[in-house]
Design a protein around this motif. Structure first.
Motif, PDB file in Angstrom:
ATOM      1  N   GLN B 174       0.819  -1.217   0.000  1.00  0.00           N
ATOM      2  CA  GLN B 174       0.000   0.000   0.000  1.00  0.00           C
ATOM      3  C   GLN B 174       0.850   1.265   0.000  1.00  0.00           C
ATOM      4  OE1 GLN B 174      -2.913   0.215   3.195  1.00  0.00           O
ATOM      5  NE2 GLN B 174      -3.894  -1.681   2.522  1.00  0.00           N
ATOM      6  N   VAL B 175       1.924   1.252   0.778  1.00  0.00           N
ATOM      7  CA  VAL B 175       2.740   2.462   0.919  1.00  0.00           C
ATOM      8  C   VAL B 175       4.220   2.120   0.772  1.00  0.00           C
ATOM      9  CG1 VAL B 175       3.324   4.447   2.343  1.00  0.00           C
ATOM     10  CG2 VAL B 175       1.022   3.475   2.471  1.00  0.00           C
ATOM     11  N   GLY B 176       4.820   2.652  -0.259  1.00  0.00           N
ATOM     12  CA  GLY B 176       6.247   2.521  -0.482  1.00  0.00           C
ATOM     13  C   GLY B 176       6.912   3.884  -0.457  1.00  0.00           C
ATOM     14  N   VAL B 177       8.139   3.935  -0.916  1.00  0.00           N
ATOM     15  CA  VAL B 177       8.895   5.189  -0.917  1.00  0.00           C
ATOM     16  C   VAL B 177       9.575   5.384  -2.272  1.00  0.00           C
ATOM     17  CG1 VAL B 177       9.325   5.121   1.573  1.00  0.00           C
ATOM     18  CG2 VAL B 177      10.993   4.098  -0.001  1.00  0.00           C
ATOM     19  N   VAL B 178       9.840   6.641  -2.581  1.00  0.00           N
ATOM     20  CA  VAL B 178      10.619   6.983  -3.762  1.00  0.00           C
ATOM     21  C   VAL B 178      12.076   7.164  -3.333  1.00  0.00           C
ATOM     22  CG1 VAL B 178      10.896   8.611  -5.672  1.00  0.00           C
ATOM     23  CG2 VAL B 178       8.629   8.290  -4.632  1.00  0.00           C
ATOM     24  N   VAL B 179      12.972   6.612  -4.103  1.00  0.00           N
ATOM     25  CA  VAL B 179      14.390   6.965  -3.956  1.00  0.00           C
ATOM     26  C   VAL B 179      14.711   7.881  -5.132  1.00  0.00           C
ATOM     27  CG1 VAL B 179      16.776   6.152  -3.963  1.00  0.00           C
ATOM     28  CG2 VAL B 179      14.989   4.825  -2.788  1.00  0.00           C
ATOM     29  N   ASP B 180      14.928   9.160  -4.838  1.00  0.00           N
ATOM     30  CA  ASP B 180      15.189  10.156  -5.891  1.00  0.00           C
ATOM     31  C   ASP B 180      16.555  10.781  -5.632  1.00  0.00           C
ATOM     32  OD1 ASP B 180      15.348  12.672  -7.296  1.00  0.00           O
ATOM     33  OD2 ASP B 180      13.198  12.546  -7.649  1.00  0.00           O
ATOM     34  N   THR B 181      17.460  10.571  -6.552  1.00  0.00           N
ATOM     35  CA  THR B 181      18.838  11.044  -6.347  1.00  0.00           C
ATOM     36  C   THR B 181      18.902  12.549  -6.099  1.00  0.00           C
ATOM     37  OG1 THR B 181      19.112  11.299  -8.744  1.00  0.00           O
ATOM     38  CG2 THR B 181      19.867   9.224  -7.756  1.00  0.00           C
ATOM     39  N   PHE B 182      18.087  13.300  -6.819  1.00  0.00           N
ATOM     40  CA  PHE B 182      18.126  14.758  -6.681  1.00  0.00           C
ATOM     41  C   PHE B 182      17.850  15.184  -5.239  1.00  0.00           C
ATOM     42  CE2 PHE B 182      15.952  18.841  -6.478  1.00  0.00           C
ATOM     43  CZ  PHE B 182      16.825  19.664  -7.157  1.00  0.00           C
ATOM     44  N   HIS B 183      16.892  14.531  -4.635  1.00  0.00           N
ATOM     45  CA  HIS B 183      16.481  14.939  -3.284  1.00  0.00           C
ATOM     46  C   HIS B 183      17.363  14.375  -2.187  1.00  0.00           C
ATOM     47  CE1 HIS B 183      12.985  16.932  -4.797  1.00  0.00           C
ATOM     48  NE2 HIS B 183      12.530  15.851  -5.388  1.00  0.00           N
ATOM     49  N   LEU B 184      18.000  13.250  -2.442  1.00  0.00           N
ATOM     50  CA  LEU B 184      18.643  12.479  -1.364  1.00  0.00           C
ATOM     51  C   LEU B 184      20.163  12.436  -1.398  1.00  0.00           C
ATOM     52  CD1 LEU B 184      16.277   9.352  -1.394  1.00  0.00           C
ATOM     53  CD2 LEU B 184      16.036  11.430  -0.020  1.00  0.00           C
ATOM     54  N   TRP B 185      20.765  12.942  -2.455  1.00  0.00           N
ATOM     55  CA  TRP B 185      22.203  12.706  -2.654  1.00  0.00           C
ATOM     56  C   TRP B 185      23.073  13.189  -1.505  1.00  0.00           C
ATOM     57  CZ3 TRP B 185      26.038  16.459  -2.969  1.00  0.00           C
ATOM     58  CH2 TRP B 185      25.587  17.784  -2.980  1.00  0.00           C
ATOM     59  N   TRP B 186      22.641  14.229  -0.819  1.00  0.00           N
ATOM     60  CA  TRP B 186      23.433  14.868   0.236  1.00  0.00           C
ATOM     61  C   TRP B 186      23.361  14.122   1.563  1.00  0.00           C
ATOM     62  CZ3 TRP B 186      20.806  15.612   4.585  1.00  0.00           C
ATOM     63  CH2 TRP B 186      19.392  15.511   4.456  1.00  0.00           C
ATOM     64  N   ASP B 187      22.391  13.213   1.713  1.00  0.00           N
ATOM     65  CA  ASP B 187      22.034  12.673   3.036  1.00  0.00           C
ATOM     66  C   ASP B 187      23.060  11.640   3.499  1.00  0.00           C
ATOM     67  OD1 ASP B 187      20.890  11.569   5.284  1.00  0.00           O
ATOM     68  OD2 ASP B 187      19.025  10.979   4.318  1.00  0.00           O
ATOM     69  N   PRO B 188      23.739  11.927   4.607  1.00  0.00           N
ATOM     70  CA  PRO B 188      24.750  10.961   5.074  1.00  0.00           C
ATOM     71  C   PRO B 188      24.144   9.620   5.482  1.00  0.00           C
ATOM     72  CG  PRO B 188      24.474  12.777   6.645  1.00  0.00           C
ATOM     73  CD  PRO B 188      23.694  13.147   5.419  1.00  0.00           C
ATOM     74  N   GLU B 189      22.838   9.610   5.725  1.00  0.00           N
ATOM     75  CA  GLU B 189      22.169   8.361   6.132  1.00  0.00           C
ATOM     76  C   GLU B 189      21.533   7.626   4.955  1.00  0.00           C
ATOM     77  OE1 GLU B 189      21.935   6.842   9.159  1.00  0.00           O
ATOM     78  OE2 GLU B 189      23.483   8.303   9.692  1.00  0.00           O
ATOM     79  N   VAL B 190      21.698   8.148   3.744  1.00  0.00           N
ATOM     80  CA  VAL B 190      20.897   7.598   2.644  1.00  0.00           C
ATOM     81  C   VAL B 190      21.218   6.142   2.348  1.00  0.00           C
ATOM     82  CG1 VAL B 190      22.390   8.356   0.719  1.00  0.00           C
ATOM     83  CG2 VAL B 190      19.906   8.129   0.381  1.00  0.00           C
ATOM     84  N   TRP B 191      22.470   5.733   2.501  1.00  0.00           N
ATOM     85  CA  TRP B 191      22.827   4.341   2.183  1.00  0.00           C
ATOM     86  C   TRP B 191      22.192   3.386   3.178  1.00  0.00           C
ATOM     87  CZ3 TRP B 191      23.915   5.585  -2.312  1.00  0.00           C
ATOM     88  CH2 TRP B 191      24.691   6.699  -2.613  1.00  0.00           C
ATOM     89  N   ARG B 192      22.252   3.776   4.432  1.00  0.00           N
ATOM     90  CA  ARG B 192      21.606   2.959   5.462  1.00  0.00           C
ATOM     91  C   ARG B 192      20.091   2.905   5.207  1.00  0.00           C
ATOM     92  NH1 ARG B 192      24.606   3.220  10.441  1.00  0.00           N
ATOM     93  NH2 ARG B 192      25.027   5.357   9.834  1.00  0.00           N
ATOM     94  N   SER B 193      19.526   4.046   4.818  1.00  0.00           N
ATOM     95  CA  SER B 193      18.078   4.101   4.596  1.00  0.00           C
ATOM     96  C   SER B 193      17.659   3.260   3.396  1.00  0.00           C
ATOM     97  CB  SER B 193      17.629   5.550   4.393  1.00  0.00           C
ATOM     98  OG  SER B 193      17.836   6.315   5.567  1.00  0.00           O
ATOM     99  N   ILE B 194      18.447   3.284   2.333  1.00  0.00           N
ATOM    100  CA  ILE B 194      18.106   2.473   1.157  1.00  0.00           C
ATOM    101  C   ILE B 194      18.141   0.987   1.528  1.00  0.00           C
ATOM    102  CG2 ILE B 194      18.891   1.718  -1.122  1.00  0.00           C
ATOM    103  CD1 ILE B 194      19.750   4.641  -1.655  1.00  0.00           C
ATOM    104  N   ALA B 195      19.163   0.609   2.283  1.00  0.00           N
ATOM    105  CA  ALA B 195      19.245  -0.791   2.703  1.00  0.00           C
ATOM    106  C   ALA B 195      18.044  -1.170   3.560  1.00  0.00           C
ATOM    107  CB  ALA B 195      20.545  -1.037   3.471  1.00  0.00           C
ATOM    108  N   ARG B 196      17.657  -0.243   4.441  1.00  0.00           N
ATOM    109  CA  ARG B 196      16.499  -0.486   5.302  1.00  0.00           C
ATOM    110  C   ARG B 196      15.215  -0.552   4.476  1.00  0.00           C
ATOM    111  NH1 ARG B 196      14.058   4.319   8.936  1.00  0.00           N
ATOM    112  NH2 ARG B 196      12.049   3.351   9.361  1.00  0.00           N
ATOM    113  N   ALA B 197      15.153   0.237   3.398  1.00  0.00           N
ATOM    114  CA  ALA B 197      13.923   0.344   2.604  1.00  0.00           C
ATOM    115  C   ALA B 197      13.515  -1.006   2.031  1.00  0.00           C
ATOM    116  CB  ALA B 197      14.108   1.354   1.475  1.00  0.00           C
ATOM    117  N   GLY B 198      14.481  -1.757   1.491  1.00  0.00           N
ATOM    118  CA  GLY B 198      14.150  -3.067   0.923  1.00  0.00           C
ATOM    119  C   GLY B 198      12.972  -2.964  -0.034  1.00  0.00           C
ATOM    120  N   ASP B 199      11.954  -3.794   0.193  1.00  0.00           N
ATOM    121  CA  ASP B 199      10.832  -3.817  -0.760  1.00  0.00           C
ATOM    122  C   ASP B 199       9.866  -2.640  -0.599  1.00  0.00           C
ATOM    123  OD1 ASP B 199       9.259  -4.372   1.383  1.00  0.00           O
ATOM    124  OD2 ASP B 199       8.576  -6.327   0.668  1.00  0.00           O
TER     125      ASP B 199
END
Lengths: 293, 293
Positions: B174-199
Motif C-alpha cells: 500500500q505504501v512505499g517510498v521513492v528513492v530520488d537522487t536529486f532529493h537524497l544525494w546529500w544525506d549521510p544516512e541515505v545508504w543505510r536508509s536504502i538498505a532499510r527500505a528493501g521492498d
C-alpha cells in the motif's frame, strides 16, 4: 527592554552588522546593553588581532564564537596543507580572542568532484590533525552542519547527527558542535540529535529561514520572526540538553546589512525577547521523555 | 545505442519533456525504443484518462509512476477534505493507468504556519485515510522525501528515513517510498536508509543536482552528468536492496524543456547508459556489510 536581564544571554555575530568597523561594532554592542559578540576573521585581521582582543576585553564583552575555520575538503596536497595551516592560524586567533569556540564550516565538493564520501573522509582526517592543536591552545572547535542546499559548495556536513559522529572521536573540550536554527530547522531528527549532543553543544546560533529562497541562497536568512522557524522548541531543546551559553544571532541578508547598524541591533534584541524567548507550548517530540516542557 | 538491452530499464517521466502532448510523448518514448514512462495528472486529464491509458497500453508501454498526489498539510477542514478527495481521484487515475505507484509530495507548511511537527502529523493522519483506499484499488502510494530546501513550501518530508518511518504502519504493497537522487544525494544516512527500505522502494527516480542553485530552486535539476551527483552508488544501493524496477528520469529544467523533445530523450538515453549505469567502483559505506560492490 535594555534592562531586561534575559538580554545577558544574547550575542550579536559581526556578520549580522556586516560592514560595521570593529570599534563601532564593539561600542555598539556594549551601548546596546549586551555582553557578548561573535567575531569573523576578516574584520579582526583588518583592525588587528591583539588590538581587537584588547578592545573587546576592555569593553567588558565576551566572544561567543570566532568565525570561521574549515574548508578542509581539498584533494590537492598543496591546497590541503594551506588549508590546515590557515586553520591553525584561525585556532591561534581564537585563543587570542578568548572566544568560546572556532566555528568550522567544513567545505564542499572540490571543483568538478562528485566524491561526497571522499570529501567527508578528508574532513575527518583534517580534524584529527587540528583537534589536538586546538586542544593544546585551549581552543574548542565547533562543527557546523549546514543546510543541505549548501552541501556541494560549502559544507559536506549536513546534519547535527553527522556532526556528532564526526566529533565523537575527540574530547568534548576539543570538538563540539553548533546548533544553528537556520541550518537544522527542517531535520526530523534534530530533537533527538540535540538531546544526544549534550555537552558537545559549543554554540547556539539563531536566525530565521526566509521563503522564497533568494537567488543567492546564502542570503536566505532573516530576523527571527520573518521566516518559517519556530524558535522556542529549539531553546527548550538545547536547555534540556544542558546548554547555558549565549544565543548568538547571525544574519546574512543584504537588506539587513543596508540598515543603520544600531537599528539592526535593536531589532535583534526585540525579536530575541519576543520571538526566540517567547512563551510557547513546546510540542510533543521535542524534548526527551521525562523532561518537562 | 537504441538496441542496448539496458535501455529496457529506463523510464521517461513526462515532466522531462514538459509540454509534449500525450500522443507525441507516447509515440516518442516508443520510437526511442523504450518501454516505460511516468505520467503527470494534468496532461493525462487534458488528453483524457481512459484515452491516455489505452494509448499507453496500445503502444506497449508501462507506467512506472503517476505524479502526483499529496499536499496533505492543510489545517482548514474544508481544504483538508478537498485534498483528501483530490487524492482519491489521483488514486483512481493510478489504477486506471495501471501505474506502478502514485508519487506523493506531502505538502509544506500552510501559509503563515511554523508548526512543522503539526504538519507532519497531519500527513500521517491523511495517509491513514488514503492508504486503505489505495489498497482496495490495487494502488501503491510512494512517499517522496524532497530536498530540505523544499521543506517549507512543498514537502515536510525531507529524508528517506523519515519516509520509511511514515510508511511503516502500512503494508508495503500500500505504501512505499521513492528513492530520488536529486532529493537524497546529500544525506549521510541515505545508504543505510536504502538498505532499510528493501521492498518499500516503489520508485527510483534520477536526475542531477545543478550548482549554483537557480533563482527558482524548483529548476535546479539537470541531465545526469551535468551536476554534482555520483549515480552508480545509488544504482548499486537500490539493487542491493532488491530493486529490479525501472530507473525513471524526471528533470525540471527550463533549458531542457525548450529543446526538441526527441533530442531530450536521446540525451537522457545516452546519459543513462554512460553516467547512471557507468562502470564505477562503489565506495565503501554505500552497500551493507557483506554485499559485494
Amino acid at each position: 527592554m535594555t534592562g531586561d536581564p534575559r538580554l545577558a544571554r544574547l550575542s550579536i555575530n559581526h556578520k549580522t552588522v556586516e560592514g560595521w568597523p570593529m570599534p563601532d561594532f564593539v561600542d555598539g554592542v556594549a551601548a546596546a546593553g549586551l555582553s557578548a559578540l561573535g567575531t569573523w576573521r576578516e574584520p579582526v585581521a583588518e583592525y588587528g588581532l591583539e588590538r581587537s582582543a584588547k578592545l573587546i576585553r576592555d569593553a567588558g564583552l565576551r566572544v561567543t564564537s570566532h568565525c570561521r575555520g574549515g574548508f578542509l575538503t581539498a584533494t590537492d596536497p598543496a591546497a590541503r596543507a594551506a588549508a590546515l595551516e590557515d586553520n591553525r592560524r584561525a585556532i591561534d586567533e581564537t585563543a587570542t580572542l578568548g572566544a568560546e569556540s572556532l566555528v568550522m564550516v567544513v567545505g564542499g565538493l572540490p571543483a568538478g568532484s562528485r566524491d561526497l564520501l571522499g570529501a567527508r573522509e578528508r574532513v575527518a582526517e583534517a580534524l584529527a590533525e587540528l583537534a589536538p592543536y586546538a586542544g593544546e591552545r585551549g581552543v574548542r572547535l565547533s562543527l557546523e552542519a549546514l543546510h543541505p542546499m549548501y552541501c556541494a559548495d560549502r559544507a559536506v556536513l549536513s546534519t547535527l547527527a553527522q556532526a556528532l559522529d564526526l566529533a565523537a572521536p575527540f574530547p568534548s573540550a576539543q570538538v563540539g558542535v553548533v546548533v544553528d536554527t537556520f541550518h537544522l530547522w527542517w531535520d526530523p531528527e534534530v530533537w533527538r540529535s540535540i538531546a544526544r549532543a549534550g555537552d558537545r553543544i559549543a554554540s547556539f546560533q539563531v536566525c530565521d529561514f526566509l521563503m522564497p529562497i533568494p537567488a543567492d541562497a546564502l542570503m536566505a536568512r532573516g530576523h527571527m520572526g520573518d521566516g518559517v522557524i519556530d524558535f522556542p522548541p529549539f531553546v527548550a531543546a538545547v536547555e534540556a540538553a544542558g546548554w547555558t551559553g549565549a544565543v548568538e544571532v547571525e544574519i546574512f541578508n543584504a537588506d539587513v546589512w543596508a540598515q543603520p547598524k544600531a537599528e539592526v541591533v535593536e531589532t535583534v534584541k526585540q525579536r530575541f525577547l519576543d520571538v526566540v524567548l517567547a512563551d510557547a507550548v513546546v510540542p510533543d517530540g521535542v524534548l526527551p521523555d521525562g523532561v518537562p516542557a
